[in-house]
Write an enzyme that holds these catalytic residues in place. Structure first.
Site, PDB file in Angstrom:
ATOM      1  N   ARG A  40       0.837  -1.189   0.000  1.00 23.55           N
ATOM      2  CA  ARG A  40       0.000   0.000   0.000  1.00 23.55           C
ATOM      3  C   ARG A  40       0.878   1.247   0.000  1.00 23.55           C
ATOM      4  NH1 ARG A  40      -3.990   0.334   4.391  1.00 23.55           N
ATOM      5  NH2 ARG A  40      -2.241  -0.173   5.731  1.00 23.55           N
ATOM      6  N   LYS A 104       4.595 -11.019   9.400  1.00 22.91           N
ATOM      7  CA  LYS A 104       3.807 -10.984   8.171  1.00 22.91           C
ATOM      8  C   LYS A 104       4.185 -12.136   7.233  1.00 22.91           C
ATOM      9  CE  LYS A 104       3.160  -6.796   6.347  1.00 22.91           C
ATOM     10  NZ  LYS A 104       2.967  -5.671   5.407  1.00 22.91           N
ATOM     11  N   ARG A 238      -0.214  -0.847  14.711  1.00 21.50           N
ATOM     12  CA  ARG A 238       0.936  -1.334  15.479  1.00 21.50           C
ATOM     13  C   ARG A 238       0.456  -1.789  16.842  1.00 21.50           C
ATOM     14  NH1 ARG A 238       2.873  -1.210  11.430  1.00 21.50           N
ATOM     15  NH2 ARG A 238       4.501   0.028  10.488  1.00 21.50           N
TER      16      ARG A 238
HETATM   17  P1  ATP Z   1       2.853  -2.352   7.876  1.00 29.18           P
HETATM   18  O1  ATP Z   1       3.164  -3.782   7.525  1.00 29.18           O
HETATM   19  O2  ATP Z   1       4.064  -1.514   8.030  1.00 29.18           O
HETATM   20  O3  ATP Z   1       1.856  -2.233   8.968  1.00 29.18           O
HETATM   21  P2  ATP Z   1       1.161  -2.271   5.691  1.00 29.18           P
HETATM   22  O4  ATP Z   1       0.491  -3.431   6.289  1.00 29.18           O
HETATM   23  O5  ATP Z   1       0.323  -1.174   5.192  1.00 29.18           O
HETATM   24  O6  ATP Z   1       2.187  -1.661   6.693  1.00 29.18           O
HETATM   25  P3  ATP Z   1       1.912  -2.992   3.088  1.00 29.18           P
HETATM   26  O7  ATP Z   1       1.927  -1.687   2.421  1.00 29.18           O
HETATM   27  O8  ATP Z   1       0.733  -3.888   2.896  1.00 29.18           O
HETATM   28  O9  ATP Z   1       2.193  -2.798   4.615  1.00 29.18           O
HETATM   29  O10 ATP Z   1       3.198  -3.838   2.674  1.00 29.18           O
HETATM   30  C1  ATP Z   1       4.458  -3.217   2.500  1.00 29.18           C
HETATM   31  C2  ATP Z   1       5.358  -3.466   3.682  1.00 29.18           C
HETATM   32  O11 ATP Z   1       5.517  -4.861   3.923  1.00 29.18           O
HETATM   33  C3  ATP Z   1       6.777  -2.983   3.439  1.00 29.18           C
HETATM   34  O12 ATP Z   1       6.910  -1.661   3.888  1.00 29.18           O
HETATM   35  C4  ATP Z   1       7.667  -3.957   4.209  1.00 29.18           C
HETATM   36  O13 ATP Z   1       7.861  -3.509   5.527  1.00 29.18           O
HETATM   37  C5  ATP Z   1       6.847  -5.202   4.297  1.00 29.18           C
HETATM   38  N1  ATP Z   1       7.308  -6.257   3.359  1.00 29.18           N
HETATM   39  C6  ATP Z   1       7.842  -6.140   2.121  1.00 29.18           C
HETATM   40  N2  ATP Z   1       8.064  -7.332   1.565  1.00 29.18           N
HETATM   41  C7  ATP Z   1       7.647  -8.260   2.457  1.00 29.18           C
HETATM   42  C8  ATP Z   1       7.606  -9.678   2.473  1.00 29.18           C
HETATM   43  N3  ATP Z   1       8.024 -10.419   1.441  1.00 29.18           N
HETATM   44  N4  ATP Z   1       7.125 -10.282   3.584  1.00 29.18           N
HETATM   45  C9  ATP Z   1       6.705  -9.575   4.632  1.00 29.18           C
HETATM   46  N5  ATP Z   1       6.696  -8.240   4.682  1.00 29.18           N
HETATM   47  C10 ATP Z   1       7.174  -7.576   3.612  1.00 29.18           C
END
Ligand code: ATP
Length: 240
Positions: A40, A104, A238
């Site tokens: 996102r 994640k 968070r």
């Molecule tokens: P956050 O995880 O920081 O709460 P978000 O859920 O909005 O934010 P997304 O925008 O959905 O996050 O995903 C992008 C973020 O996920 C990146 O900023 C990085 O920190 C993390 N990320 C990137 N690649 C991976 C991966 N392969 N596995 C897990 N996390 C990842």
């Protein structure tokens, strides 16, 4: 659903978004390697060849766009239920991440485009970590989860299992909206009852106890000033 598999591309979401106006029907695009995967708000989604599944599904909805607010959450339900059914315990983090043991495992990115006839094309993208090479985790800069158990499955079978559940959920969502998915989402809520912060660009906007989602997919937060509903803009959650 038509399916295409490519060895390498920048982002399967970007590829499909550029094509939705000309698509005759739903299309799944799978990339063995994604070099510019996105999360996102333009945040990067990293993956390594052979270590992850990255795919996007273009799907046409009746619209209007305001009916699709809960779509990313319904997609989370579809993927999480499927992955749990395959033996990997995952939970949902609002709005749409899949967590395993708090880290994640998968991310979802839903992007939309209106069609001239009032319909809406949604491109539903997912990145799922199957294995997590050390280098990749270092590049991401935080600890992430993987699912080696899924990596052992025949890849096409895994994709087909995910796709059939996802397509069923998208078709149902188009008829009913998010309401029937609300309980299913809450049953998989990772942080139910936990103290959390809503963060935007590093700034804490709200803090409270996460109480699940409502019938349109808003996060319910019990704060000192009472219950508030958080509509997903570009905010992140968070643990407080
Ligand atoms: P956050 O995880 O920081 O709460 P978000 O859920 O909005 O934010 P997304 O925008 O959905 O996050 O995903 C992008 C973020 O996920 C990146 O900023 C990085 O920190 C993390 N990320 C990137 N690649 C991976 C991966 N392969 N596995 C897990 N996390 C990842």
């Amino acid at each position: 659903v038509a399916i295409e598999v490519v060895a390498e591309t920048g982002s399967t979401n970007a590829d499909l978004l550029a094509r939705v106006a000309t698509l005759p029907g739903p299309l799944l695009r799978v990339a063995e390697r994604q070099t510019a995967g996105r999360g996102r708000a333009g945040r990067p989604w990293l993956s390594a060849p052979g270590a992850s599944l990255t795919f996007s599904l273009a799907w046409r909805f009746k619209g209007p766009m305001r009916n699709l607010v809960g779509l990313p959450l319904a997609v989370g339900v579809a993927l999480a239920e499927t992955i749990v059914g395959l033996g990997v315990p995952v939970r949902l983090k609002w709005p749409n991440d899949l967590l395993r043991d708090g880290d994640k495992l998968a991310g979802i990115l839903v992007e939309m485009q209106s069609a001239p006839d009032g319909a809406v094309w949604a491109v539903v993208g997912a990145g799922i970590n199957l294995l997590m090479p050390d280098q990749l985790e270092q590049d991401i800069g935080r600890s992430v989860a993987a699912a080696p158990w899924l990596a052992q499955m025949e890849r096409n079978l895994l994709l087909a299992t995910l796709l059939s559940r996802l397509a069923a959920v998208l078709a149902e969502f188009d008829d009913t909206g998010f309401a029937p998915f609300c309980e299913r989402w809450n049953a998989l809520h990772a942080w139910h009852g936990r103290e959390v912060s809503i963060v935007d660009a590093g700034r804490v906007l709200q803090q409270g106890r996460a109480a699940g989602v409502d019938a349109i997919g808003r996060l319910l937060l019990d704060t000192a000033a009472g219950r508030v509903e958080i509509l997903s803009g570009d905010v992140s959650l968070r643990l407080a």
